[in-house]
Design an enzyme around this catalytic site. Sequence first.
Site, PDB file in Angstrom:
ATOM      1  N   CYS A 113       0.812  -1.227   0.000  1.00  0.00           N
ATOM      2  CA  CYS A 113       0.000   0.000   0.000  1.00  0.00           C
ATOM      3  C   CYS A 113       0.843   1.274   0.000  1.00  0.00           C
ATOM      4  O   CYS A 113       0.334   2.361  -0.268  1.00  0.00           O
ATOM      5  CB  CYS A 113      -0.938   0.012   1.188  1.00  0.00           C
ATOM      6  SG  CYS A 113      -1.990  -1.422   1.257  1.00  0.00           S
ATOM      7  N   HIS A 252      -3.386   6.957   3.187  1.00  0.00           N
ATOM      8  CA  HIS A 252      -3.840   5.648   2.703  1.00  0.00           C
ATOM      9  C   HIS A 252      -5.180   5.353   3.382  1.00  0.00           C
ATOM     10  O   HIS A 252      -5.326   5.504   4.595  1.00  0.00           O
ATOM     11  CB  HIS A 252      -2.794   4.585   3.079  1.00  0.00           C
ATOM     12  CG  HIS A 252      -3.216   3.201   2.703  1.00  0.00           C
ATOM     13  ND1 HIS A 252      -3.750   2.907   1.467  1.00  0.00           N
ATOM     14  CD2 HIS A 252      -3.200   2.034   3.394  1.00  0.00           C
ATOM     15  CE1 HIS A 252      -4.034   1.617   1.421  1.00  0.00           C
ATOM     16  NE2 HIS A 252      -3.713   1.068   2.580  1.00  0.00           N
ATOM     17  N   ASN A 282     -10.222  -0.169   1.045  1.00  0.00           N
ATOM     18  CA  ASN A 282      -8.768  -0.178   0.894  1.00  0.00           C
ATOM     19  C   ASN A 282      -8.423  -0.753  -0.482  1.00  0.00           C
ATOM     20  O   ASN A 282      -8.611  -1.942  -0.721  1.00  0.00           O
ATOM     21  CB  ASN A 282      -8.164  -1.024   2.020  1.00  0.00           C
ATOM     22  CG  ASN A 282      -6.656  -1.138   1.932  1.00  0.00           C
ATOM     23  OD1 ASN A 282      -6.040  -0.700   0.966  1.00  0.00           O
ATOM     24  ND2 ASN A 282      -6.061  -1.740   2.941  1.00  0.00           N
TER      25      ASN A 282
HETATM   26  N1  ACO Z   1     -17.987  -8.635  11.315  1.00  0.00           N
HETATM   27  C1  ACO Z   1     -18.249  -8.910  12.596  1.00  0.00           C
HETATM   28  N2  ACO Z   1     -17.310  -9.248  13.483  1.00  0.00           N
HETATM   29  C2  ACO Z   1     -16.039  -9.292  13.072  1.00  0.00           C
HETATM   30  C3  ACO Z   1     -15.674  -9.003  11.738  1.00  0.00           C
HETATM   31  C4  ACO Z   1     -16.701  -8.661  10.843  1.00  0.00           C
HETATM   32  N3  ACO Z   1     -16.477  -8.363   9.558  1.00  0.00           N
HETATM   33  N4  ACO Z   1     -14.334  -9.106  11.620  1.00  0.00           N
HETATM   34  C5  ACO Z   1     -13.853  -9.452  12.816  1.00  0.00           C
HETATM   35  N5  ACO Z   1     -14.891  -9.573  13.693  1.00  0.00           N
HETATM   36  C6  ACO Z   1     -14.847  -9.932  15.105  1.00  0.00           C
HETATM   37  C7  ACO Z   1     -13.628 -10.742  15.470  1.00  0.00           C
HETATM   38  O1  ACO Z   1     -13.854 -12.110  15.190  1.00  0.00           O
HETATM   39  C8  ACO Z   1     -13.498 -10.467  16.922  1.00  0.00           C
HETATM   40  O2  ACO Z   1     -14.436 -11.271  17.609  1.00  0.00           O
HETATM   41  P1  ACO Z   1     -14.073 -11.941  19.052  1.00  0.00           P
HETATM   42  O3  ACO Z   1     -13.848 -10.744  19.933  1.00  0.00           O
HETATM   43  O4  ACO Z   1     -15.267 -12.729  19.341  1.00  0.00           O
HETATM   44  O5  ACO Z   1     -12.828 -12.721  18.809  1.00  0.00           O
HETATM   45  C9  ACO Z   1     -13.957  -9.016  17.041  1.00  0.00           C
HETATM   46  O6  ACO Z   1     -14.715  -8.753  15.860  1.00  0.00           O
HETATM   47  C10 ACO Z   1     -12.839  -8.021  17.142  1.00  0.00           C
HETATM   48  O7  ACO Z   1     -11.854  -8.357  16.173  1.00  0.00           O
HETATM   49  P2  ACO Z   1     -10.569  -7.492  15.950  1.00  0.00           P
HETATM   50  O8  ACO Z   1      -9.707  -8.139  14.917  1.00  0.00           O
HETATM   51  O9  ACO Z   1      -9.981  -7.176  17.282  1.00  0.00           O
HETATM   52  O10 ACO Z   1     -11.239  -6.165  15.341  1.00  0.00           O
HETATM   53  P3  ACO Z   1     -10.566  -4.812  15.021  1.00  0.00           P
HETATM   54  O11 ACO Z   1     -11.255  -3.764  15.777  1.00  0.00           O
HETATM   55  O12 ACO Z   1      -9.067  -4.895  15.073  1.00  0.00           O
HETATM   56  O13 ACO Z   1     -10.945  -4.604  13.485  1.00  0.00           O
HETATM   57  C11 ACO Z   1      -9.878  -4.775  11.319  1.00  0.00           C
HETATM   58  C12 ACO Z   1     -10.484  -5.530  12.503  1.00  0.00           C
HETATM   59  C13 ACO Z   1     -10.987  -3.968  10.685  1.00  0.00           C
HETATM   60  C14 ACO Z   1      -9.314  -5.777  10.335  1.00  0.00           C
HETATM   61  C15 ACO Z   1      -8.748  -3.836  11.825  1.00  0.00           C
HETATM   62  O14 ACO Z   1      -7.868  -4.544  12.641  1.00  0.00           O
HETATM   63  C16 ACO Z   1      -7.961  -3.178  10.717  1.00  0.00           C
HETATM   64  O15 ACO Z   1      -8.465  -2.379   9.971  1.00  0.00           O
HETATM   65  N6  ACO Z   1      -6.646  -3.484  10.650  1.00  0.00           N
HETATM   66  C17 ACO Z   1      -5.730  -2.863   9.681  1.00  0.00           C
HETATM   67  C18 ACO Z   1      -6.012  -3.343   8.320  1.00  0.00           C
HETATM   68  C19 ACO Z   1      -5.206  -2.578   7.331  1.00  0.00           C
HETATM   69  O16 ACO Z   1      -5.298  -1.378   7.275  1.00  0.00           O
HETATM   70  N7  ACO Z   1      -4.385  -3.187   6.524  1.00  0.00           N
HETATM   71  C20 ACO Z   1      -3.596  -2.388   5.617  1.00  0.00           C
HETATM   72  C21 ACO Z   1      -2.738  -3.072   4.799  1.00  0.00           C
HETATM   73  S1  ACO Z   1      -3.618  -3.920   3.536  1.00  0.00           S
HETATM   74  C22 ACO Z   1      -2.481  -4.116   2.269  1.00  0.00           C
HETATM   75  O17 ACO Z   1      -1.366  -3.723   2.365  1.00  0.00           O
HETATM   76  C23 ACO Z   1      -2.973  -4.835   1.039  1.00  0.00           C
END
Ligand code: ACO
Length: 325
Positions: A113, A252, A282
Amino acid sequence: MANAKITGVGRYIPEKVLDNAYFESIVDTNDEWITRRTGIKERHVSAPDEYTTDMATKAAERAIKDAGITAEDLDLIILGSVTPDYFTPAGACVVQANLGAVNAAAFDFNSACTGFITGLTIAKQFIENGTYKNILVICADVLSKATDYADRSTCILFGDAAGAAVVSASEETGIITTEIGADGTGALALTQLAYRDDEEELEKRVSKNKETIWMAGQAVMKFAVKAMADASQKVLDNAGLTYDDIALVIPHQANYRIVDAAIKRMGITQDKVFLNLEKFGNTSASCIPSSLSQAVEQGRVKNGDKIILVGFGGGLTWGAALLEW
Ligand code: ACO
């Protein structure tokens, strides 16, 4: 010494839209969770027979037109992508042929990215050392083709797009400074495998398909906030400027919470930040150039404005560029 300046921008966004309701129908999620945790409502995805070089070519044609040059004026084409059509040839060579850019050298690079900042950094060197006059920097990705649609934590995030810029030798100030960095100790926080056989990586994936993207979301999020704020500060420091001098920051567009936390750390308000992730999600390295092209079109970037482009991504990598428009 000539300055390197962006003289034209262009983007291509595929037609098909996947809204949050679509994801409710394929994984255990809901619009409220996706909106609250990411800010994303819709993403555009490529057609089954539409690939990175197809989208890259369309964005490139628009950037070349915007720059007021012809494809034959290009000396170099560079393409940043994590979803190439082929391992070889480089996508940049395919685009070169599509455009008829017969005088251009061409190669691909990969910093996920962060790609557009890396591309501008490469272009800046070749222009400033007098090697080339017109360089086409393209970032294009079909993340939808590498998405694990059984993994609710990643499939909701990604969309497809291409963004391009012509960087030319100019007497005017353009790319003032760039800053790029990497921390390979975090490499396995975001993976998509090629030839490497790795049982552990396979096991992490819901689909058990090694070609799909797997990500340690929380770890990437934590890294991203600090990396973006630090890289932005670095380019300001390099130029002896402060955020008061900056008209717009284009980050980004990975997740609204990441952008929000980063801008709080930067100490700026949201009116100085370009956001479109609600509509596109994204789109990897294409996020920043396609956002820049939209921002210019919407009149949010005007002649003489100083702007910051800042990103992070797989690698782990990060980068920022300070430009005068
Ligand atoms: N719907 C409902 N629940 C979900 C979903 C969903 N789509 N996805 C995850 N959950 C649940 C999880 O299972 C977890 O449940 P649990 O507590 O029972 O275990 C809970 O939600 C919390 O999960 P987390 O992973 O802690 O959620 P978080 O708040 O971190 O959000 C996310 C997840 C959106 C992926 C976030 O971590 C994020 O945006 N990370 C960065 C991603 C990114 O920007 N990547 C960039 C690089 S991409 C590239 O280079 C191609």
